[in-house]
Write an enzyme that holds these catalytic residues in place. Structure first.
Site, PDB file in Angstrom:
ATOM      1  N   GLU A  73      40.724  30.978  41.627  1.00  0.00           N
ATOM      2  CA  GLU A  73      41.561  31.377  40.484  1.00  0.00           C
ATOM      3  C   GLU A  73      41.795  30.206  39.543  1.00  0.00           C
ATOM      4  OE1 GLU A  73      42.356  34.248  39.346  1.00  0.00           O
ATOM      5  OE2 GLU A  73      42.011  35.527  41.076  1.00  0.00           O
TER       6      GLU A  73
ATOM      7  N   TRP B 140      36.545  36.319  35.327  1.00  0.00           N
ATOM      8  CA  TRP B 140      36.493  36.397  36.787  1.00  0.00           C
ATOM      9  C   TRP B 140      35.085  36.767  37.251  1.00  0.00           C
ATOM     10  CZ3 TRP B 140      38.485  34.380  40.763  1.00  0.00           C
ATOM     11  CH2 TRP B 140      38.344  34.943  42.031  1.00  0.00           C
TER      12      TRP B 140
ATOM     13  N   TYR C  44      33.996  43.963  44.502  1.00  0.00           N
ATOM     14  CA  TYR C  44      35.187  43.111  44.634  1.00  0.00           C
ATOM     15  C   TYR C  44      36.456  43.942  44.429  1.00  0.00           C
ATOM     16  CZ  TYR C  44      38.714  39.613  43.672  1.00  0.00           C
ATOM     17  OH  TYR C  44      39.880  38.879  43.694  1.00  0.00           O
TER      18      TYR C  44
END
Length: 187
Positions: free
Chosen positions: A43, A51, A21
């Site tokens: 988000e 995350w 990522y």
């Protein structure tokens, strides 16, 4: 021949999904509304969480939320909320699920007002990328605060300045790669 070890941002874990990522997505400018929408939804689900948790569940979120089709998500009803709250493959926060649906309706109204959500969001910087130059992660920059205030005024939830800043970093408006990171100068 031995592969040269890439210098990444210090926050990147040893997880392959995290490295992938960081190396291929985080901070790459996004202008497509569907991709912006997915990034914004993810988000908002990250609020209060890691995350990495969201990344590991991203495919499940795509399935659960009709591949992040805002037209479909905007039409979700209480039955769909209940279904999502029972889905153990995603984050089952009723507040975040309901906020996603109402935020989607607001997202669509912004699209209607500006032509695209991309024009709205990138308009805050005149389509310019803000580049971190001092390796200090600033979670409350002026642009994130302004966008957060506007989105809240429109009725969006889970869009405080820290979340909006994370969104702006993820979607490439803010290049917050550390200056020693190999991606810093590539973006």
């Amino acid at each position: 021949m031995e592969e040269v070890k890439k210098k990444r941002c210090s926050w990147v874990s040893n997880s392959e999904i995290h490295k992938d990522y960081h190396d291929k997505e985080w901070g790459v400018p996004i202008y497509d509304d569907k991709e912006l929408y997915e990034t914004l939804v993810l988000e908002t689900f990250t609020t209060g969480l890691s995350w990495l948790i969201i990344l590991k569940k991203r495919e499940n979120f795509r399935k659960a939320f009709d591949n992040f089709d805002p037209d479909k998500v905007a039409e979700y009803d209480e039955q769909k909320v209940e279904e999502l709250c029972k889905n153990t493959d995603i984050i089952r926060s009723p507040g975040k699920i309901k906020a996603t649906i109402s935020n989607t309706r607001i997202f669509k109204s912004i699209q209607k007002e500006y032509g695209t959500f991309s024009k709205y969001i990138w308009g805050y910087t005149d389509n310019k990328i803000i580049k971190n130059t001092d390796n200090r992660f600033n979670f409350h920059n002026d642009v994130a605060v302004k966008i957060s205030e506007d989105l809240k005024k429109r009725g969006m939830k889970y869009v405080g300045p820290v979340t909006v800043n994370a969104f702006l970093e993820a979607m490439g408006m803010i290049n917050n790669h550390e200056t020693e990171c190999f991606r810093y100068n590539e973006l």
